[in-house]
Design a protein around this motif. Structure first.
Motif, PDB file in Angstrom:
ATOM      1  N   ASN A 242       0.838  -1.195   0.000  1.00  0.00           N
ATOM      2  CA  ASN A 242       0.000   0.000   0.000  1.00  0.00           C
ATOM      3  C   ASN A 242       0.871   1.243   0.000  1.00  0.00           C
ATOM      4  OD1 ASN A 242      -2.330  -1.496   0.166  1.00  0.00           O
ATOM      5  ND2 ASN A 242      -2.710  -1.083   2.335  1.00  0.00           N
ATOM      6  N   ILE A 243       0.463   2.250  -0.758  1.00  0.00           N
ATOM      7  CA  ILE A 243       1.104   3.558  -0.732  1.00  0.00           C
ATOM      8  C   ILE A 243       0.009   4.545  -0.319  1.00  0.00           C
ATOM      9  CG2 ILE A 243       2.416   5.272  -2.032  1.00  0.00           C
ATOM     10  CD1 ILE A 243       3.824   2.567  -1.677  1.00  0.00           C
ATOM     11  N   ALA A 244       0.102   5.047   0.896  1.00  0.00           N
ATOM     12  CA  ALA A 244      -0.986   5.839   1.474  1.00  0.00           C
ATOM     13  C   ALA A 244      -0.415   6.867   2.434  1.00  0.00           C
ATOM     14  CB  ALA A 244      -1.972   4.926   2.212  1.00  0.00           C
ATOM     15  N   SER A 245      -1.183   7.945   2.629  1.00  0.00           N
ATOM     16  CA  SER A 245      -0.758   8.978   3.578  1.00  0.00           C
ATOM     17  C   SER A 245      -1.168   8.632   5.000  1.00  0.00           C
ATOM     18  CB  SER A 245      -1.370  10.326   3.188  1.00  0.00           C
ATOM     19  OG  SER A 245      -2.776  10.325   3.441  1.00  0.00           O
ATOM     20  N   GLY A 246      -2.247   7.838   5.135  1.00  0.00           N
ATOM     21  CA  GLY A 246      -2.782   7.550   6.461  1.00  0.00           C
ATOM     22  C   GLY A 246      -3.569   8.709   7.052  1.00  0.00           C
ATOM     23  N   VAL A 247      -3.863   9.722   6.212  1.00  0.00           N
ATOM     24  CA  VAL A 247      -4.599  10.900   6.674  1.00  0.00           C
ATOM     25  C   VAL A 247      -5.876  11.038   5.842  1.00  0.00           C
ATOM     26  CG1 VAL A 247      -4.566  13.409   6.962  1.00  0.00           C
ATOM     27  CG2 VAL A 247      -2.481  12.070   7.346  1.00  0.00           C
ATOM     28  N   PRO A 248      -7.065  10.897   6.447  1.00  0.00           N
ATOM     29  CA  PRO A 248      -8.297  11.090   5.690  1.00  0.00           C
ATOM     30  C   PRO A 248      -8.597  12.585   5.539  1.00  0.00           C
ATOM     31  CG  PRO A 248      -8.834  10.507   7.946  1.00  0.00           C
ATOM     32  CD  PRO A 248      -7.330  10.496   7.851  1.00  0.00           C
ATOM     33  N   ARG A 249      -8.870  13.008   4.331  1.00  0.00           N
ATOM     34  CA  ARG A 249      -9.183  14.425   4.084  1.00  0.00           C
ATOM     35  C   ARG A 249     -10.596  14.524   3.507  1.00  0.00           C
ATOM     36  NH1 ARG A 249      -4.502  17.223   4.790  1.00  0.00           N
ATOM     37  NH2 ARG A 249      -2.568  16.033   4.474  1.00  0.00           N
ATOM     38  N   ARG A 250     -11.398  15.406   4.097  1.00  0.00           N
ATOM     39  CA  ARG A 250     -12.759  15.630   3.619  1.00  0.00           C
ATOM     40  C   ARG A 250     -12.719  16.383   2.303  1.00  0.00           C
ATOM     41  NH1 ARG A 250     -16.011  20.051   4.261  1.00  0.00           N
ATOM     42  NH2 ARG A 250     -18.271  19.701   4.025  1.00  0.00           N
ATOM     43  N   ILE A 251     -13.479  15.884   1.315  1.00  0.00           N
ATOM     44  CA  ILE A 251     -13.476  16.507  -0.008  1.00  0.00           C
ATOM     45  C   ILE A 251     -13.874  17.980   0.092  1.00  0.00           C
ATOM     46  CG2 ILE A 251     -14.477  16.449  -2.309  1.00  0.00           C
ATOM     47  CD1 ILE A 251     -12.741  14.058  -1.812  1.00  0.00           C
ATOM     48  N   GLY A 252     -14.867  18.261   0.924  1.00  0.00           N
ATOM     49  CA  GLY A 252     -15.293  19.655   1.083  1.00  0.00           C
ATOM     50  C   GLY A 252     -14.189  20.539   1.627  1.00  0.00           C
ATOM     51  N   ASP A 253     -13.341  20.006   2.505  1.00  0.00           N
ATOM     52  CA  ASP A 253     -12.228  20.785   3.042  1.00  0.00           C
ATOM     53  C   ASP A 253     -11.144  20.998   1.990  1.00  0.00           C
ATOM     54  OD1 ASP A 253     -13.515  20.902   5.487  1.00  0.00           O
ATOM     55  OD2 ASP A 253     -12.462  19.165   6.309  1.00  0.00           O
ATOM     56  N   VAL A 254     -10.951  19.995   1.135  1.00  0.00           N
ATOM     57  CA  VAL A 254      -9.999  20.160   0.030  1.00  0.00           C
ATOM     58  C   VAL A 254     -10.466  21.288  -0.881  1.00  0.00           C
ATOM     59  CG1 VAL A 254      -9.003  19.056  -2.014  1.00  0.00           C
ATOM     60  CG2 VAL A 254      -9.261  17.755   0.117  1.00  0.00           C
ATOM     61  N   LEU A 255     -11.759  21.294  -1.200  1.00  0.00           N
ATOM     62  CA  LEU A 255     -12.313  22.383  -2.014  1.00  0.00           C
ATOM     63  C   LEU A 255     -12.133  23.722  -1.327  1.00  0.00           C
ATOM     64  CD1 LEU A 255     -13.923  23.587  -4.342  1.00  0.00           C
ATOM     65  CD2 LEU A 255     -16.025  22.833  -3.190  1.00  0.00           C
ATOM     66  N   ALA A 256     -12.406  23.769  -0.028  1.00  0.00           N
ATOM     67  CA  ALA A 256     -12.251  25.027   0.714  1.00  0.00           C
ATOM     68  C   ALA A 256     -10.809  25.516   0.655  1.00  0.00           C
ATOM     69  CB  ALA A 256     -12.700  24.846   2.160  1.00  0.00           C
ATOM     70  N   GLY A 257      -9.866  24.591   0.737  1.00  0.00           N
ATOM     71  CA  GLY A 257      -8.452  24.971   0.660  1.00  0.00           C
ATOM     72  C   GLY A 257      -8.093  25.583  -0.674  1.00  0.00           C
ATOM     73  N   LEU A 258      -8.665  25.058  -1.748  1.00  0.00           N
ATOM     74  CA  LEU A 258      -8.415  25.636  -3.073  1.00  0.00           C
ATOM     75  C   LEU A 258      -9.107  26.981  -3.231  1.00  0.00           C
ATOM     76  CD1 LEU A 258      -8.759  22.380  -5.204  1.00  0.00           C
ATOM     77  CD2 LEU A 258      -6.670  23.738  -4.935  1.00  0.00           C
ATOM     78  N   LEU A 259     -10.349  27.081  -2.744  1.00  0.00           N
ATOM     79  CA  LEU A 259     -11.073  28.352  -2.837  1.00  0.00           C
ATOM     80  C   LEU A 259     -10.367  29.455  -2.060  1.00  0.00           C
ATOM     81  CD1 LEU A 259     -14.741  27.057  -2.452  1.00  0.00           C
ATOM     82  CD2 LEU A 259     -13.732  28.079  -4.503  1.00  0.00           C
ATOM     83  N   ALA A 260      -9.744  29.098  -0.947  1.00  0.00           N
ATOM     84  CA  ALA A 260      -9.029  30.088  -0.137  1.00  0.00           C
ATOM     85  C   ALA A 260      -7.821  30.663  -0.876  1.00  0.00           C
ATOM     86  CB  ALA A 260      -8.584  29.460   1.174  1.00  0.00           C
TER      87      ALA A 260
END
Length: 317
Positions: A242-260
């Protein structure tokens, strides 16, 4: 890898291919990097060769002529939404082509190393357990893309028992500059860039935002592939990683980060047509085995990934 190794990459013209080319150049400075091309050209490689993975009868001869010491099999139909639209083509590209490649290597280049880019999507509905999944989790794909990749993953594991030199890499969601708009983070960044350029009204249509995904930077994934090739002799044949970050990220928060990162006021509308059937709420991977066997871990900060994705889309539009 032996000095002057010949490394052949399928799917070299795709999103991951250019990043892998750079990772291989860093890891194997005297290697000869060969792009296997089918429909699209690939730039920046030492050599490009036509390779038709659908040609089961002629593939062994093609590989004998190319004489690779290692093959990285990136080639796939990797878009989940598209896999629902053309199931048969997805199975042909993801399973049949992989079976053809494995069989041809066993016939023509039995000592050649095959690194298979599988996917964490093969765990599918097992993510409903709500814990980080390791490589022993049941494969329970929830879409045609994942099902075809799971079948190929299993088939290569069996072929390893018959002598195929293979490692199966299972990366979770990877993003970064160069990705097409068929994937959530790239689609968000593209729409923001279009709005900033005055080419789209300040309204974004998005899919499900209440989902959590284990996102990785594509450059970290490619570093893992290069590390696996470099440390091949230490790896059990047929091993899955497995190649993984081990960190779950909410899609809505990812969008918010880009909008910011934009100075525009943008309204977001969730589009029902963008929602997938059989979607899982949360996916999370355990990459402990890759860390133990390769010493691999993600190195690129998530904020850097978002910066680079948006910068890339601004340049493209």
């Amino acid at each position: 890898m032996p000095p002057g190794a010949r490394i052949l990459v399928t799917g070299a013209a795709g999103f991951v291919g250019s990043h892998l080319r750079d990772a291989l150049r860093m890891a194997f400075r005297d290697a000869w990097l060969i792009a296997a091309i089918h429909r699209r050209p690939a730039m920046g490689w030492d050599e490009s060769v036509p390779l038709d993975l659908a040609d089961a009868a002629g593939l062994a001869g093609q590989l004998a002529a190319i004489a690779p010491d290692a093959v990285v099999h990136l080639g796939a139909q990797a878009n989940v939404a598209q896999s629902f639209q053309d199931v048969a083509a997805t199975w042909e590209a993801n399973l049949t082509a992989t079976l053809n490649l494995g069989a041809a290597l066993m016939e023509a280049r039995p000592a050649c190393r095959l690194l298979f880019a599988s996917t964490g999507e093969i765990y599918g509905l097992s993510f409903q357990q709500g814990v980080a999944l390791d490589e022993n989790a049941p494969l329970a794909p929830g879409n045609p893309y994942a099902a075809a990749k799971a079948a190929a993953d299993i088939a290569l594991g069996e072929m390893a028992l018959r002598g195929l030199a293979v490692v199966r890499m299972r990366p979770l969601n990877h993003v970064g500059p160069g990705q097409s708009e068929g994937y959530a983070v790239a689609a968000f960044a593209r729409q923001i860039a279009l709005i900033e350029a005055g080419r789209q009204a300040p309204v974004m249509a998005v899919g499900a935002l209440e989902r959590w995904r284990d996102f990785l930077d594509v450059r970290d994934v490619c570093a893992a592939y290069a590390q696996a090739l470099a440390q091949w002799e230490r790896l059990p044949n047929g091993v899955a990683l497995n190649i993984a970050s081990g960190v779950p990220r909410r899609i809505g928060d990812v969008l918010a980060g880009l909008l910011a990162r934009s100075d525009r006021v943008i309204r977001v509308e969730e589009a029902a047509h963008a929602l997938r059937p059989n979607d899982v709420i949360r996916s999370l991977g355990d990459a402990g085995r890759a860390h133990a066997m390769l010493g691999w871990q993600p190195m690129i900060d998530w904020e850097t990934t978002l910066d680079d994705v948006l910068t890339d889309w601004r340049a493209r539009v």
